[in-house]
Enzyme design. Structure first.
Site, mmCIF file in Angstrom:
data_model
loop_
_atom_site.group_PDB
_atom_site.id
_atom_site.type_symbol
_atom_site.label_atom_id
_atom_site.label_comp_id
_atom_site.label_asym_id
_atom_site.label_seq_id
_atom_site.Cartn_x
_atom_site.Cartn_y
_atom_site.Cartn_z
ATOM 1 N N GLU A 177 0.826 -1.215 0.000
ATOM 2 C CA GLU A 177 0.000 0.000 0.000
ATOM 3 C C GLU A 177 0.859 1.264 0.000
ATOM 4 O O GLU A 177 0.807 2.079 0.927
ATOM 5 C CB GLU A 177 -0.953 -0.022 1.190
ATOM 6 C CG GLU A 177 -1.970 -1.162 1.098
ATOM 7 C CD GLU A 177 -2.830 -1.285 2.345
ATOM 8 O OE1 GLU A 177 -2.364 -0.885 3.436
ATOM 9 O OE2 GLU A 177 -3.958 -1.778 2.239
ATOM 10 N N HIS A 416 -17.882 -10.872 5.206
ATOM 11 C CA HIS A 416 -16.613 -10.219 5.509
ATOM 12 C C HIS A 416 -15.931 -10.933 6.660
ATOM 13 O O HIS A 416 -16.535 -11.165 7.712
ATOM 14 C CB HIS A 416 -16.827 -8.743 5.872
ATOM 15 C CG HIS A 416 -15.533 -8.018 6.117
ATOM 16 N ND1 HIS A 416 -15.189 -7.468 7.326
ATOM 17 C CD2 HIS A 416 -14.486 -7.775 5.288
ATOM 18 C CE1 HIS A 416 -13.992 -6.903 7.240
ATOM 19 N NE2 HIS A 416 -13.544 -7.085 6.011
ATOM 20 N N GLU A 505 -6.949 -6.880 -3.100
ATOM 21 C CA GLU A 505 -6.499 -5.499 -2.973
ATOM 22 C C GLU A 505 -5.043 -5.450 -3.426
ATOM 23 O O GLU A 505 -4.769 -5.511 -4.599
ATOM 24 C CB GLU A 505 -6.695 -5.054 -1.526
ATOM 25 C CG GLU A 505 -6.490 -3.574 -1.278
ATOM 26 C CD GLU A 505 -6.567 -3.236 0.192
ATOM 27 O OE1 GLU A 505 -7.125 -2.184 0.538
ATOM 28 O OE2 GLU A 505 -6.055 -4.028 1.019
ATOM 29 N N GLU A 511 -9.649 3.829 0.012
ATOM 30 C CA GLU A 511 -9.851 4.262 1.394
ATOM 31 C C GLU A 511 -8.815 5.269 1.862
ATOM 32 O O GLU A 511 -9.062 6.063 2.776
ATOM 33 C CB GLU A 511 -9.879 3.056 2.332
ATOM 34 C CG GLU A 511 -8.589 2.295 2.477
ATOM 35 C CD GLU A 511 -8.423 1.208 1.428
ATOM 36 O OE1 GLU A 511 -7.565 0.324 1.612
ATOM 37 O OE2 GLU A 511 -9.146 1.233 0.406
#
Length: 707
Positions: A177, A416, A505, A511
């Site tokens: 990320e 989830h 991801e 986000e």
């Protein structure tokens, strides 16, 4: 899975040689664009070179291994035998960027043997395509090298011949990320990047980069380095020698062992890959990574349907609601204390609101995060083991009623599972968790691995976690569950072998725009992502934010694109699941641009990349399988530009109604992100269209056949 081969032509041109005959050490791609040469030095050190259109792109690059309890495999080899073959097939994706995939390569297999008393064996296999190469090491069964072996590191080199313009993220062992850097190869400094960006919670041990890493040469040659079929092995980063322009494999390790990989002979490594093209669009169209994986092992997977989805997610990132429900001080009885940030989001009432909205607007699923107990004690706590049980809902979430209601409305609930990186807890409970999903007819799960891995000392990208991620997906398939992993191991094409690995991801996602202290993802981020991260596989990026500024929630943050670019992302960023990520009220307030999200497909017959330059812009057209309709998306970085589109990919003698969603005249990602223009025209094959993109902007087009 329906696996109808349109054609399967396997022609083996097998040339086998003994030591007294001439060895074949060269192989070209079927179109002769790419050529690989292999040999050993006078000291018996294996090496290879790669040429692309008669230009050397990888010069003499050595191959070998450093073992813990055995002599290294790096020299004193002789070529025992070589063979070549050709393979050509067309196989079909159950879902994907296209239906038919051509898998056409020439293969060179080199059997090596140590020139000593031990005489250990190692084989190196090259598959050479028109758009790149893959190669791997194979260790056959043998008397002088058997049982468990411990790999300290793999010494695979990529010795480059030019100081390429490089798009990279640091070789972090824990997360991907990061924002991409654009520098010359000789200027890469991953450690300085980490210090500058205060990445204390990550682990970047070397001046290395994660893959895919993409490079552009002065003559337009494009290279992207990655790996395929990552199974029971550590992820590979690439250590950078900035002086000699050399990349060398640097495997992810563990604090719990003094080696990086444990294997049992016989074994094979993942494929080391180089995608090679003379333009940026062809990188996206390349299917080299999936082609290097084995065929599907799952059989019929029609239980999963590609879909768009909404859900309880963005509101937590905004701070409108919370994942956690809250507990009384004595921790003995439940009460809604408002959670850590606001009101609990995953309530029966709120989820029903999303179900109603999805059912009304051609959206197939609803994701529910924060539904199960444990969120009060999940991140930042050392004792995270056992926090989540993946079956116990909060008191204000009636799972029976929610699933009943969703089924009545024709909407799927997406489960989830946030593991909080407590992997042993999750492994022990997977059967129970997946069985609950099967009971309620849920076929998709979004899993998360936020935080430092438990057991301590392991990293997200090491062999331990590679096996955990893969085994979780294999286990899920037993219960007809498809997996969308967040904080994952990188994609390496395993979606071909296990099609229930639908998305992941593995990048700095949407986000970050809601809470990152650096202001979120800059406009150049996604025009880089599509030529780097997306080359490895589908991305769950969660597009579709209409309330760009969201000042009522986070006055210091925003999404750094125009609303038109948010629409374009449904075409540009591929995933068989695509989230309409914003709040229901923001879509209801903007029905005209929302129409594109209602219309756009998620499963494609074919894909055409119309234009693009790495880090600058890209336009992609995709044809929906079910309808044959086309959708086009284009995005740009911080620079405004005009793109010329040619619709020569459309069907002959067919008119299309085109609805064009583009940046308004005064649009700007920061100053005026909501300025959008929508127009309707007719288009046919050969039509041309000029589209203006604002700074940080984009456009989206739906093309529906006119009867």
């Amino acid at each position: 899975m329906k696996f109808n081969f349109l054609s399967l032509i396997v022609v083996f041109l097998f040339f086998s040689c003994n030591q007294d005959e001439k060895q074949i050490t060269e192989v070209s791609s079927p179109d002769e664009a790419v050529k690989v040469n292999f040999n050993v030095t006078s000291q018996g050190q294996p090496f290879y070179t790669v040429m692309f259109k008669n230009k050397t792109v990888v010069d003499t690059s050595y191959l070998g291994f450093d073992f813990k309890d055995a002599e290294d495999f790096d020299k004193n080899f002789k070529i025992k035998n070589t063979s070549t073959s050709n393979f050509n097939e067309t196989w079909q994706m159950p879902w994907g960027e296209q239906l038919d995939v051509v898998n056409n390569y020439n293969e060179l297999k080199v059997e090596l043997q140590e020139n000593n008393e031990t005489a250990r064996l190692m084989t190196i296999v090259f598959k050479v395509y028109g758009d790149g190469i893959g190669f791997r090491y194979e260790f056959p069964e043998q008397d002088n090298f058997k049982g468990e072996v411990y790999i300290n590191d793999e010494h695979t080199e990529f010795n480059l011949t030019e100081d390429y313009k490089t798009f990279w993220i640091p070789g972090d062992w824990d997360i991907y990320e990061h924002l991409y850097n654009t520098t010359k190869l000789s200027e890469i400094d991953a450690l300085q990047y980490a210090n500058h960006n205060d990445l204390a919670q990550t682990y970047i041990p070397e001046n290395a980069v994660n893959t895919p890493v993409t490079m552009v040469g002065k003559d337009g040659t494009h290279l992207s380095f990655h790996e395929a079929a990552l199974i029971d092995y550590s992820g590979m980063t690439l250590k950078i020698d900035t002086e000699n322009l050399d990349l060398k494999s640097n495997l992810v390790g563990s604090e719990n062992t003094d080696y990086k990989v444990k294997k049992t002979v016989p074994f094979e490594t993942p494929w080391r890959t180089i995608q090679i093209t003379d333009n940026a669009p062809d990188l996206i169209e390349s299917k080299l990574i999936v082609n290097l994986n084995e065929t599907s092992k799952l059989g019929d997977v029609s239980w999963f349907t590609p879909m768009k989805y909404t859900g309880v997610w963005w509101e937590m990132h905004l701070g409108k609601s919370s994942w956690d429900y809250g507990m009384t001080q004595n921790m003995s009885t439940w009460t809604d204390t408002g959670g850590a940030y606001g009101k609990h989001g995953a309530t029966t009432e709120n989820v029903k609101r999303f179900i109603d909205f999805s059912a009304k607007n051609n959206i197939g699923g609803v994701l529910v995060e924060g539904w199960n107990t444990g969120w009060e004690h999940w991140i930042g706590f050392e004792d995270r083991e056992g926090v989540f049980d993946f079956v116990t809902p909060y008191p204000d979430y009636d799972i029976e009623e929610v699933t009943r209601y969703a089924k009545e409305k024709g909407v799927q609930i997406i489960m989830h599972h946030e593991t909080s990186a407590a992997t042993e807890t999750y492994t022990k409970q997977q059967d129970t968790a997946y069985a609950l999903m099967q009971k309620y007819g849920m076929h998709s799960v979004k899993s998360g691995y936020v935080g430092k891995i438990l057991p301590k000392g392991e990293y997200h990208h090491g062999q331990y976690m590679v096996n955990h991620y893969n085994n979780a997906a294999i286990k899920a398939a037993e219960y007809e569950v498809a997996v969308n992993a967040h904080e994952p191991i990188k994609a390496t094409g395993l979606r071909r072998t296990y099609p229930n690995i639908i998305s992941r991801e593995g990048l700095r996602g949407q986000e970050f725009n809601a809470w990152a202290s650096d202001g979120g993802n800059p406009p150049e981020h996604l025009p880089i992502v599509v030529f780097t991260r997306m080359l490895s596989g589908p991305i769950d990026f969660t597009p579709g934010i209409f309330n760009i500024k969201f000042d009522e929630y986070k006055p210091n943050n925003q999404v750094n694109t125009t609303i038109a670019q948010q629409l374009a992302l449904y075409v540009v960023i591929y995933s068989p699941i695509q989230m309409a990520a914003d709040l229901v009220e923001h879509y209801e307030a903007n029905p005209e641009p929302f129409q594109f999200i209602k219309d756009v497909g998620v499963d494609w017959q074919q894909t055409k990349v119309l234009n693009g330059e790495v880090g600058d812009y890209v336009t992609i057209a995709r044809q929906e399988r079910e309808t044959g309709d086309w959708f086009v998306g284009g995005i740009t970085d911080e620079n405004a530009r005009t793109l010329e589109l040619n619709f020569d990919f459309l069907d002959d003698n067919q008119d299309y109604e085109a609805i064009i969603y583009k940046d308004g005249k005064n649009a700007h990602w920061d100053n005026n992100p909501l300025d959008i223009s929508i127009e309707k025209i007719n288009i046919s094959k050969g039509s041309k269209l000029s589209v203006n993109l604002a700074e940080g902007g984009g456009f989206a087009i739906s093309l529906k056949k006119i009867d």
